[in-house]
Design an enzyme around this catalytic site. Sequence first.
Site, PDB file in Angstrom:
ATOM      1  CG  PHE A 123      17.152  25.294  22.194  1.00  0.00           C
ATOM      2  CD1 PHE A 123      18.495  24.518  22.447  1.00  0.00           C
ATOM      3  CD2 PHE A 123      16.209  24.901  21.110  1.00  0.00           C
ATOM      4  CE1 PHE A 123      18.383  23.360  21.975  1.00  0.00           C
ATOM      5  CE2 PHE A 123      16.595  23.441  20.832  1.00  0.00           C
ATOM      6  CZ  PHE A 123      17.543  22.669  20.869  1.00  0.00           C
ATOM      7  CG  ASP A 194      11.954  26.513  25.423  1.00  0.00           C
ATOM      8  OD1 ASP A 194      11.678  25.798  26.108  1.00  0.00           O
ATOM      9  OD2 ASP A 194      12.443  26.819  24.264  1.00  0.00           O
ATOM     10  CE1 TYR A 219      14.364  16.281  23.999  1.00  0.00           C
ATOM     11  CE2 TYR A 219      12.083  16.331  22.901  1.00  0.00           C
ATOM     12  CZ  TYR A 219      13.301  16.764  23.008  1.00  0.00           C
ATOM     13  OH  TYR A 219      13.490  17.786  22.277  1.00  0.00           O
ATOM     14  CE  LYS A 220      16.164  19.772  26.312  1.00  0.00           C
ATOM     15  NZ  LYS A 220      15.353  19.371  25.187  1.00  0.00           N
ATOM     16  NE  ARG A 368      23.725  20.627  27.629  1.00  0.00           N
ATOM     17  CZ  ARG A 368      22.769  20.419  27.049  1.00  0.00           C
ATOM     18  NH1 ARG A 368      22.100  21.605  26.873  1.00  0.00           N
ATOM     19  NH2 ARG A 368      22.114  19.478  26.435  1.00  0.00           N
TER      20      ARG A 368
END
Length: 409
Positions: A123, A194, A219-220, A368
């Site tokens: 990422f 991560d 927030y995921k 995705r």
Amino acid sequence: MQDDIARLDADDPLAPFRDRFDTPDGLIYLDGNSLGCLPKATKARMADVVEREWGQDLIRSWNKNDWIGAPRRIGAKIASLIGANGDEVIVGDTTSVNVFKCLSASLQLNSERHTLLSETGNFPTDAYMMEGLAAIAPDRIKARLVDTADIVNSLDASVAVLLLTHTNYRTGRLHDMPGITAAAHARGIPVIWDLSHSCGAMPVDLNACQADFAIGCGYKYLNGGPGAPAFTFVARRHQEKVFPALSGWLGHKAPFAFTDDYEPAPGIDRFQCGTPGILGCAALEVGVDLICEADMADIRRKSSALGDLFIRLVGDKCAGRDIRPACPTDATERGSQVSFHHTEGHAVMQALIARNVIGDFRAPDILRFGFAPLYNSYADVAKAVEILTDILATESWNQDRFRQRAAVT
């Protein structure tokens, strides 16, 4: 097929959680790996924080409503989801800032080494933070990215720390956390994991594999809301060895003594920096509490089954339509998402969104779809693939409006 799908949903032990989220009617939301849905309880909690705690109790709320304890309290709850002790996780700041904290801490633990190592395709913020830290001391610190297949062979005597994302954000492929951590430790290298695309979607056991550091966003899959505070894990054995590079006042041993010199707080508290955002913490805590109610084994089983179903249906219905898996087809090798290559991936995703199926696009060509087992159903998957099949068969994606690129893709 419809009967089979209905039976899967009827037998789903997580099905009752779906009603505890505020999901728009008619919308199939398969983007929980980017932004989780709103828990219904969040609205009442936020109203209470704003109207009573802030509006009425004002500054007294730091003590009366334990605002000051929120980072540790929520951190301990997240710890239960990632195989950590309650005093090893703290909430606050952003994922990017917490990556910086852990990188700089690792450099202190390995002061004779100079290379920050990660993989290509990680990422971007993780690699960017490595570059930024290296820019502070370019004669001493180097940032290095290697191909995934070369990670273990690149763990040489120059490497101070290895930074990896457990679940790849594009492909969903999982790293072997125990195996890679052990390989790094054998060469004296701490590892930062991560967990942004893993925490809340699958079991993680940091202490079982002797992980050193970990970070993740709120927030995921934790459903803490846009820009929710992130978290940091620091193994107990490292906490007292590190002088925080971001030595903010709240990480001080006695912040309200207001002394001129910084003395780190004991344990995980020294990894706090500035004043926590209480509104964000309040929303995050609701989402974390909700995840903590569920059985993580049930979550993992369902997310794997949702992904398997999606891949199988796409294979059956979309053959010959220029779409192929970008994710592992074996559920044990992927996180809670599936990804597909398509040469017109962006336009296809925009056509899906126009028909109320929300996933997302990742350059250069990846569609995705993320699964949040607490609110996604098997029927969602079947309907999404039905709409995807129609879009590909009719080439309805081939319109100028679907080729327009917005600021966020």
